[in-house]
Enzyme design. Sequence first.
Site, PDB file in Angstrom:
ATOM      1  N   ARG A  51       0.716  -1.179  -0.122  1.00  0.00           N
ATOM      2  CA  ARG A  51       0.099  -0.124   0.059  1.00  0.00           C
ATOM      3  C   ARG A  51       0.839   1.148   0.099  1.00  0.00           C
ATOM      4  O   ARG A  51       0.429   2.248  -0.555  1.00  0.00           O
ATOM      5  CB  ARG A  51      -0.871  -0.007   1.205  1.00  0.00           C
ATOM      6  CG  ARG A  51      -2.044   1.115   1.166  1.00  0.00           C
ATOM      7  CD  ARG A  51      -3.302   0.978   1.947  1.00  0.00           C
ATOM      8  NE  ARG A  51      -3.231  -0.085   3.110  1.00  0.00           N
ATOM      9  CZ  ARG A  51      -2.498   0.424   4.253  1.00  0.00           C
ATOM     10  NH1 ARG A  51      -2.253   1.607   4.476  1.00  0.00           N
ATOM     11  NH2 ARG A  51      -2.462  -0.579   5.478  1.00  0.00           N
ATOM     12  N   TYR A 103     -15.847  15.330 -16.733  1.00  0.00           N
ATOM     13  CA  TYR A 103     -16.483  13.772 -16.522  1.00  0.00           C
ATOM     14  C   TYR A 103     -17.491  13.898 -15.267  1.00  0.00           C
ATOM     15  O   TYR A 103     -17.270  14.276 -14.275  1.00  0.00           O
ATOM     16  CB  TYR A 103     -15.213  13.001 -16.045  1.00  0.00           C
ATOM     17  CG  TYR A 103     -15.507  11.728 -15.916  1.00  0.00           C
ATOM     18  CD1 TYR A 103     -16.387  10.869 -16.735  1.00  0.00           C
ATOM     19  CD2 TYR A 103     -15.293  10.979 -14.630  1.00  0.00           C
ATOM     20  CE1 TYR A 103     -16.416   9.615 -16.400  1.00  0.00           C
ATOM     21  CE2 TYR A 103     -15.542   9.926 -14.426  1.00  0.00           C
ATOM     22  CZ  TYR A 103     -16.240   8.918 -15.259  1.00  0.00           C
ATOM     23  OH  TYR A 103     -16.597   7.891 -14.938  1.00  0.00           O
ATOM     24  N   ASP A 175      -7.109  17.497 -15.955  1.00  0.00           N
ATOM     25  CA  ASP A 175      -7.491  16.245 -16.413  1.00  0.00           C
ATOM     26  C   ASP A 175      -7.342  16.143 -18.075  1.00  0.00           C
ATOM     27  O   ASP A 175      -8.008  16.650 -18.859  1.00  0.00           O
ATOM     28  CB  ASP A 175      -8.772  15.856 -16.430  1.00  0.00           C
ATOM     29  CG  ASP A 175      -9.325  14.535 -16.710  1.00  0.00           C
ATOM     30  OD1 ASP A 175      -8.631  13.944 -17.396  1.00  0.00           O
ATOM     31  OD2 ASP A 175     -10.258  13.911 -15.896  1.00  0.00           O
ATOM     32  N   LYS A 200      -7.928   4.564 -19.740  1.00  0.00           N
ATOM     33  CA  LYS A 200      -8.246   4.839 -21.387  1.00  0.00           C
ATOM     34  C   LYS A 200      -7.178   4.619 -22.182  1.00  0.00           C
ATOM     35  O   LYS A 200      -6.437   3.651 -22.341  1.00  0.00           O
ATOM     36  CB  LYS A 200      -8.776   6.339 -21.113  1.00  0.00           C
ATOM     37  CG  LYS A 200      -9.866   6.613 -20.045  1.00  0.00           C
ATOM     38  CD  LYS A 200     -11.016   5.729 -20.001  1.00  0.00           C
ATOM     39  CE  LYS A 200     -11.702   6.111 -18.842  1.00  0.00           C
ATOM     40  NZ  LYS A 200     -13.076   5.428 -18.649  1.00  0.00           N
TER      41      LYS A 200
HETATM   42  C1  LIG Z   1     -11.949  12.415 -18.697  1.00  0.00           C
HETATM   43  C2  LIG Z   1     -12.217  11.293 -17.546  1.00  0.00           C
HETATM   44  N1  LIG Z   1     -11.559  11.636 -16.337  1.00  0.00           N
HETATM   45  C3  LIG Z   1     -11.623  10.949 -15.335  1.00  0.00           C
HETATM   46  C4  LIG Z   1     -12.317   9.606 -15.620  1.00  0.00           C
HETATM   47  C5  LIG Z   1     -12.614   8.810 -14.331  1.00  0.00           C
HETATM   48  O1  LIG Z   1     -11.587   7.567 -14.477  1.00  0.00           O
HETATM   49  P1  LIG Z   1     -11.718   6.075 -13.878  1.00  0.00           P
HETATM   50  O2  LIG Z   1     -12.985   5.639 -14.505  1.00  0.00           O
HETATM   51  O3  LIG Z   1     -10.707   5.367 -14.347  1.00  0.00           O
HETATM   52  O4  LIG Z   1     -12.064   6.136 -12.345  1.00  0.00           O
HETATM   53  C6  LIG Z   1     -13.054   9.372 -16.959  1.00  0.00           C
HETATM   54  C7  LIG Z   1     -13.650   8.015 -17.002  1.00  0.00           C
HETATM   55  O5  LIG Z   1     -14.516   7.809 -18.032  1.00  0.00           O
HETATM   56  C8  LIG Z   1     -12.697  10.230 -17.907  1.00  0.00           C
HETATM   57  O6  LIG Z   1     -13.155  10.143 -19.036  1.00  0.00           O
END
Ligand SMILES: Cc1ncc(COP(=O)(O)O)c(C=O)c1O
Length: 376
Positions: A51, A103, A175, A200
């Site tokens: 961890r 998101y 992000d 992704k």
């Molecule tokens: C732009 C974006 N940020 C964050 C996330 C969240 O990531 P996770 O699904 O790995 O928690 C996503 C998920 O679809 C995303 O498309």
Amino acid sequence: MGSSMKFETRAVHAGGKPDPATGAIAPPIHLSTTFEHGPAAETPLGYIYVRDGNPTQSRLEEALAAVEGGQAALVFGSGLAAAAAYLQAQPAGSHVVYQEDAYYGVRAMASEFLPRWGMEATPVDMTDLDKVRAALRPTTRVIWAETPSNPLMQIADLAALAQIAHAAGALLSVDSTFATPVLQRPLELGADAVHHSTTKYLGGHSDAQGGALVFKEAGALSAQVEHIRKILGAVASPFNSWLVLRGLRSLSPRVERHCANALAVARFLETHPAVEAIHYPGLESHPGHAIAKRQMSAFGGMLSLRVRGGRDAAIRAASRVRLFVNATSLGGSESLIEHRASSEGTGSTTPQNLLRASVGLEHADDLIADLAQALA
Ligand SMILES: Cc1ncc(COP(=O)(O)O)c(C=O)c1O
């Protein structure tokens, strides 16, 4: 790994030293949850408990720091876990300004959880810098941008946001999941941290969940985020770290192909009579095209389209695809499409006629033919 080397070279080699014990070129996956320590918990090799950290995760962190150009990287069990740790590391009473079209999980975190953590948050249209300035408060500690945004593909001007954040004594965190470090490197544009859902494009094969933060500076904030990861426990597993590191090796050519395919699909959809609007920053008609051109080297594999005729027409088109698969998520080899409002569920603000597509690595002609028959 010299930082003077080109991006593609760093993506292939960063964190990739042959295993000193065996010479193995593919890195070992260290599944051990615990590591031998000295009688007073001395850690001569740097590890004690999974961890806290493990060697496979360290390789991925070294690689991500190198490709984003940051001093430190931390990986997590998911993208949202990474975002949560970053926000939890801010002092109680902090105010966060975040992208209105972020998101949906980030939006839910901001409205449901930040207040529980003693913080406040304001959603803002980040395509309008005056609105960002107007949303700032003396307590604003973070501007959380997402560009291109999910699902409207809005473009935020990162250099301008960095100036606004810094003038207000706040941090800019970006992000950059849709762009990947191949196309956009926010730290070079003035951001303080970059966030990725490595689930992704970085993983790239729809088979590993993960998240990452890369910090411009290793310091008190990155140390606090690491402490939060250790105590609250949102760590990345060794195997998923290994898969994401493997994904990084082929990221550049994959993203090039995603971009070429998405541009071809977007150009096809742009003039299609069944399409009311197409959101792809690579099209000259996109309101953020000029900024995207300045801050990205190409425009990514994600796009969304609004189907003429509303929700029913959009769902009908989604029901007719044969090659695209109706599924959420993005960034894998295979092309996916989804009626985004349905998938976001309660509280979704996404237009009801919007379909979001993750354009994969198939041949563009086949993808266009599939959409043509689905929209006919
Ligand atoms: C732009 C974006 N940020 C964050 C996330 C969240 O990531 P996770 O699904 O790995 O928690 C996503 C998920 O679809 C995303 O498309």
